[in-house]
Design a protein around this motif. Structure first.
Motif, short mmCIF file in Angstrom:
data_model
loop_
_atom_site.label_atom_id
_atom_site.label_comp_id
_atom_site.label_asym_id
_atom_site.label_seq_id
_atom_site.Cartn_x
_atom_site.Cartn_y
_atom_site.Cartn_z
N ARG A 23 -18.16 -5.00 -3.18
CA ARG A 23 -19.29 -4.67 -2.32
C ARG A 23 -20.62 -4.87 -3.05
O ARG A 23 -21.60 -5.35 -2.48
CB ARG A 23 -19.16 -3.23 -1.80
CG ARG A 23 -18.07 -3.05 -0.75
CD ARG A 23 -18.20 -1.72 -0.03
NE ARG A 23 -17.97 -0.59 -0.93
CZ ARG A 23 -16.78 -0.03 -1.15
NH1 ARG A 23 -15.69 -0.53 -0.56
NH2 ARG A 23 -16.65 0.99 -1.97
N ALA A 24 -20.67 -4.48 -4.33
CA ALA A 24 -21.90 -4.65 -5.09
C ALA A 24 -22.23 -6.13 -5.28
O ALA A 24 -23.39 -6.54 -5.18
CB ALA A 24 -21.77 -3.97 -6.46
N ALA A 25 -21.20 -6.93 -5.52
CA ALA A 25 -21.42 -8.37 -5.70
C ALA A 25 -21.94 -9.00 -4.41
O ALA A 25 -22.83 -9.86 -4.43
CB ALA A 25 -20.12 -9.05 -6.13
N ALA A 26 -21.42 -8.55 -3.27
CA ALA A 26 -21.89 -9.08 -1.98
C ALA A 26 -23.35 -8.70 -1.75
O ALA A 26 -24.15 -9.51 -1.25
CB ALA A 26 -21.02 -8.54 -0.86
N GLU A 27 -23.73 -7.49 -2.15
CA GLU A 27 -25.12 -7.05 -1.96
C GLU A 27 -26.08 -7.84 -2.85
O GLU A 27 -27.19 -8.17 -2.43
CB GLU A 27 -25.23 -5.56 -2.29
CG GLU A 27 -26.63 -5.00 -2.05
CD GLU A 27 -26.70 -3.49 -2.30
OE1 GLU A 27 -27.82 -2.98 -2.47
OE2 GLU A 27 -25.63 -2.84 -2.33
N LEU A 28 -25.62 -8.16 -4.06
CA LEU A 28 -26.48 -8.90 -4.99
C LEU A 28 -26.38 -10.41 -4.81
O LEU A 28 -27.19 -11.16 -5.37
CB LEU A 28 -26.11 -8.54 -6.44
CG LEU A 28 -26.43 -7.11 -6.88
CD1 LEU A 28 -25.86 -6.86 -8.28
CD2 LEU A 28 -27.93 -6.87 -6.88
N GLY A 29 -25.39 -10.86 -4.05
CA GLY A 29 -25.23 -12.29 -3.83
C GLY A 29 -24.69 -13.03 -5.03
O GLY A 29 -25.04 -14.19 -5.29
N VAL A 30 -23.79 -12.36 -5.79
CA VAL A 30 -23.16 -12.99 -6.95
C VAL A 30 -21.65 -12.83 -6.85
O VAL A 30 -21.13 -12.08 -6.01
CB VAL A 30 -23.66 -12.37 -8.27
CG1 VAL A 30 -25.17 -12.55 -8.41
CG2 VAL A 30 -23.31 -10.89 -8.35
N ALA A 31 -20.93 -13.50 -7.73
CA ALA A 31 -19.48 -13.41 -7.74
C ALA A 31 -19.05 -12.09 -8.40
O ALA A 31 -19.67 -11.66 -9.37
CB ALA A 31 -18.88 -14.58 -8.49
N PRO A 32 -17.99 -11.43 -7.89
CA PRO A 32 -17.51 -10.19 -8.50
C PRO A 32 -17.19 -10.36 -9.98
O PRO A 32 -17.45 -9.44 -10.78
CB PRO A 32 -16.26 -9.86 -7.69
CG PRO A 32 -16.50 -10.48 -6.35
CD PRO A 32 -17.25 -11.74 -6.65
N ALA A 33 -16.66 -11.53 -10.36
CA ALA A 33 -16.32 -11.75 -11.77
C ALA A 33 -17.57 -11.73 -12.64
O ALA A 33 -17.55 -11.20 -13.77
CB ALA A 33 -15.59 -13.08 -11.92
N SER A 34 -18.67 -12.29 -12.13
CA SER A 34 -19.92 -12.28 -12.89
C SER A 34 -20.44 -10.86 -13.06
O SER A 34 -20.95 -10.50 -14.13
CB SER A 34 -20.98 -13.13 -12.17
OG SER A 34 -20.58 -14.47 -12.07
N LEU A 35 -20.32 -10.06 -12.01
CA LEU A 35 -20.76 -8.67 -12.08
C LEU A 35 -19.91 -7.90 -13.08
O LEU A 35 -20.42 -7.09 -13.86
CB LEU A 35 -20.66 -8.05 -10.69
CG LEU A 35 -21.64 -6.94 -10.34
CD1 LEU A 35 -23.07 -7.44 -10.45
CD2 LEU A 35 -21.38 -6.41 -8.94
#
Length: 302
Positions: A23-35
């Motif tokens: 959910r955080a990755a979707a909000e920031l517009g990045v890949a979950p792996a990067s987060l």
């Protein structure tokens, strides 16, 4: 405090708030792996585990909860600052600091200052006049103005108006009493009004083109001033001849208070140029000023 301590803080705060990398990755517009890598790097730099991760959930450790309470307000402030910048990115606002030669005051600033400020009420003008070339980046200016286009290699120039024609001016009364010079050499027998640079106090020479060659005449003047408008006023009062940019004297020439002499020998200078450090990300306030001057240049005496 090291610079790398800041890396990953926003990622950590977003994950802690969302309780999910996805959910955080979707909000920031990045890949979950990067987060995940960003948060892992932050934990390694701090030497403390901040999040407990399972395949189903993400939660704060005791140290993570303590850290979250401290860094969340700062992260929100940084986010708010970025949002404020984005809101004003295309809206001219703030203080526009300009370094200008004195000649720009009557030619450009006086006629356009009021209309520009009316058109852009959120822009404040800070106008500093100095006839010397100024390092605008070092002195905190958004842009500078100079005659000609000989700019430092890291500067961008924007032409404002056309070439500047020089003239020698005298009042009809002065010329009737003292005669009209026919060639620049005749000026030695005339009273001349000199312009001096403010910092150096050096007399500015009068430049002419004689038989295809550039020649200079430095007046041995009884009256020396450091503003061209005052030179022109003094000439209109019959105190002597003055050398100036024609546009400055346009009203007095039109009224007959002054007349031009030595016209065939008077050269034309390069146009005024606004210069600034970079073409990339030009501040909206500066872009608005450049566009406004260019749109209204037909109203100016340049």
């Amino acid at each position: 405090m090291r610079l790398d301590q800041f890396s990953g803080i926003v990622a950590f705060v977003k994950v802690a708030e969302a309780k999910s990398f996805t959910r955080a990755a979707a909000e920031l517009g990045v890949a979950p792996a990067s987060l995940s890598e960003a948060v892992k790097g932050l934990e390694e730099r701090l030497g403390v585990r901040l999040l407990n991760r399972t395949t189903r959930s993400v939660g704060l450790t005791e140290a993570g909860a303590h850290y979250f309470d401290h860094v969340r307000p700062a992260a929100e402030e940084i986010g708010a600052a970025g949002a404020a910048l984005r809101e004003t990115r295309d809206h001219p606002a703030g203080t526009l600091r300009l370094s200008l030669p004195w000649i720009a005051a009557p030619l450009l600033i006086e006629p356009l200052m009021g209309p520009f400020m009316d058109a852009y009420p959120d822009v404040r003008l800070s106008l500093i006049f100095d006839d010397n070339f100024v390092d605008i980046a070092a002195q905190g200016f958004d842009a500078g103005l100079r005659i000609g286009e000989l700019l430092d290699k890291d500067m961008i120039g924007a032409r404002l108006g056309g070439p500047l024609r020089t003239v020698v001016l005298g009042s009809p009364d002065y010329l009737a009493r003292n005669g009209t010079p026919i060639r620049p050499a005749d000026l030695a027998a005339h009273r001349c009004i000199a312009f001096a640079f403010t910092r150096t106090r050096a007399i500015s020479p009068w430049e002419f083109v004689v038989d295809g060659r550039q020649v200079e005449f430095t007046p041995d003047a009884r009256l020396v001033v450091n503003t061209l408008p005052l030179c022109i006023t003094a000439a209109a009062q019959g105190l002597g001849l003055a050398f100036a940019v024609e546009g400055l004297a346009a009203p007095l020439l039109a009224s007959g208070a002054l007349v031009k002499v030595l016209e065939p020998f008077c050269p034309t200078y390069e146009p005024l140029h606004l210069y600034y450090p970079s073409r990339r990300l030009v501040p909206p306030k500066l872009r608005a000023f450049i566009d406004f001057v260019r749109a209204n240049v037909h109203k100016l005496r340049i």
